[in-house]
Design a protein around this motif. Sequence first.
Motif, PDB file in Angstrom:
ATOM      1  N   ASP A  15      39.509  32.759  50.238  1.00 18.05           N
ATOM      2  CA  ASP A  15      38.277  32.618  49.478  1.00 18.05           C
ATOM      3  C   ASP A  15      37.156  32.192  50.410  1.00 18.05           C
ATOM      4  O   ASP A  15      37.355  31.987  51.608  1.00 18.05           O
ATOM      5  CB  ASP A  15      38.456  31.691  48.277  1.00 18.05           C
ATOM      6  N   GLY A  55      37.969  37.089  42.790  1.00 17.83           N
ATOM      7  CA  GLY A  55      38.093  35.894  41.952  1.00 17.83           C
ATOM      8  C   GLY A  55      37.010  35.726  40.912  1.00 17.83           C
ATOM      9  O   GLY A  55      37.252  35.260  39.811  1.00 17.83           O
ATOM     10  N   THR A  56      35.769  36.080  41.262  1.00 19.64           N
ATOM     11  CA  THR A  56      34.645  35.900  40.346  1.00 19.64           C
ATOM     12  C   THR A  56      33.837  37.188  40.257  1.00 19.64           C
ATOM     13  O   THR A  56      32.739  37.282  40.822  1.00 19.64           O
ATOM     14  CB  THR A  56      33.740  34.730  40.796  1.00 19.64           C
ATOM     15  N   ARG A  97      39.206  33.140  39.334  1.00 19.00           N
ATOM     16  CA  ARG A  97      40.606  33.503  39.282  1.00 19.00           C
ATOM     17  C   ARG A  97      41.190  33.299  40.684  1.00 19.00           C
ATOM     18  O   ARG A  97      40.503  33.471  41.681  1.00 19.00           O
ATOM     19  CB  ARG A  97      40.746  34.956  38.845  1.00 19.00           C
ATOM     20  N   LEU A  98      42.443  32.931  40.750  1.00 16.93           N
ATOM     21  CA  LEU A  98      43.070  32.640  42.038  1.00 16.93           C
ATOM     22  C   LEU A  98      43.615  33.921  42.680  1.00 16.93           C
ATOM     23  O   LEU A  98      43.461  35.000  42.156  1.00 16.93           O
ATOM     24  CB  LEU A  98      44.178  31.607  41.840  1.00 16.93           C
ATOM     25  N   CYS A  99      44.267  33.787  43.796  1.00 19.55           N
ATOM     26  CA  CYS A  99      45.000  34.841  44.516  1.00 19.55           C
ATOM     27  C   CYS A  99      44.265  35.431  45.705  1.00 19.55           C
ATOM     28  O   CYS A  99      44.751  36.369  46.326  1.00 19.55           O
ATOM     29  CB  CYS A  99      45.447  35.975  43.599  1.00 19.55           C
ATOM     30  N   PHE A 124      44.581  41.349  41.083  1.00 23.00           N
ATOM     31  CA  PHE A 124      43.676  41.780  40.027  1.00 23.00           C
ATOM     32  C   PHE A 124      43.257  43.239  40.171  1.00 23.00           C
ATOM     33  O   PHE A 124      42.400  43.715  39.434  1.00 23.00           O
ATOM     34  CB  PHE A 124      42.440  40.870  39.990  1.00 23.00           C
TER      35      PHE A 124
END
Length: 273
Positions: free
Chosen positions: A82, A209-210, A7-9, A245
Amino acid sequence: MAASLARLCARLGPREIRNQSSLMRSIHHVTRQDPFAQARIADIGDVRFSSLYDLERVSDDIAAHYRAIHQAGLLPLSAGGDHSVTYPILRGLAAEAPVGLIQIDAHTDTWDEFQGSKFHHGGPFRLACEAGLIDPTRTVQIGIRGAQNTAQGWDYSDATGMRVMFMEEVEALGIESVVAEARRVVGDGPVYLSFDIDSVDPAFAPGTGTPEVGGLTSLQALQLVRGFRGQPLIGADVVEVAPPFDPTGNTALLGATLMYELLCLLAEQRATA
């Protein structure tokens, strides 16, 4: 491959970690250290990019930024972004000779190219190894877990001699023994510490993200970082905080707290150098 499911951001992580850092105080409750009394500390801002959509240029810009920091004799503590940012950071800090690596993460991040690019968050330590920036025999990867569609990353880490500590081993040994094993692997030479927030269970850090269930608790994460007190660090980072998130803000708060723990390590090192 993990990168395909991310997932981004994470690009919003540094801003929110800065926001949450306003809750940090100066004196550590365990060590009674005050890093702000031990060293001169400053937020020197963000890396400026010359071509935002050219990933190779972005990598070069980050490397140049950290090369200047290194040449000035400073110890950098960085907030990602990231995990792709760690490769160019190492380019800036470890160009003279390979260094040891303590990587706290749910994933090995040693995959090959993805979608035609080598610049992605699933491959920074493969790039760093191939570029001679890290010594794989002085590299330990702590907290690895989660199913994958290919064993490529695990296999690369194993084949190059990296010490992979899956989460089941971490749980069986306990944090104190994990720290002892990591210290054995990296030895007494220069070492970089990279902390991916997805090493922490999403029950404590959902904003990433993961996310992978079955990870470290927030207390274990703090104890693990604190265990590397006295290690000769050339720098450290906390990456993969993705605030959208996690509406509670707890992931960024944990990220800021981990950065404070790392700051204590770096400040004490500078004060006793």
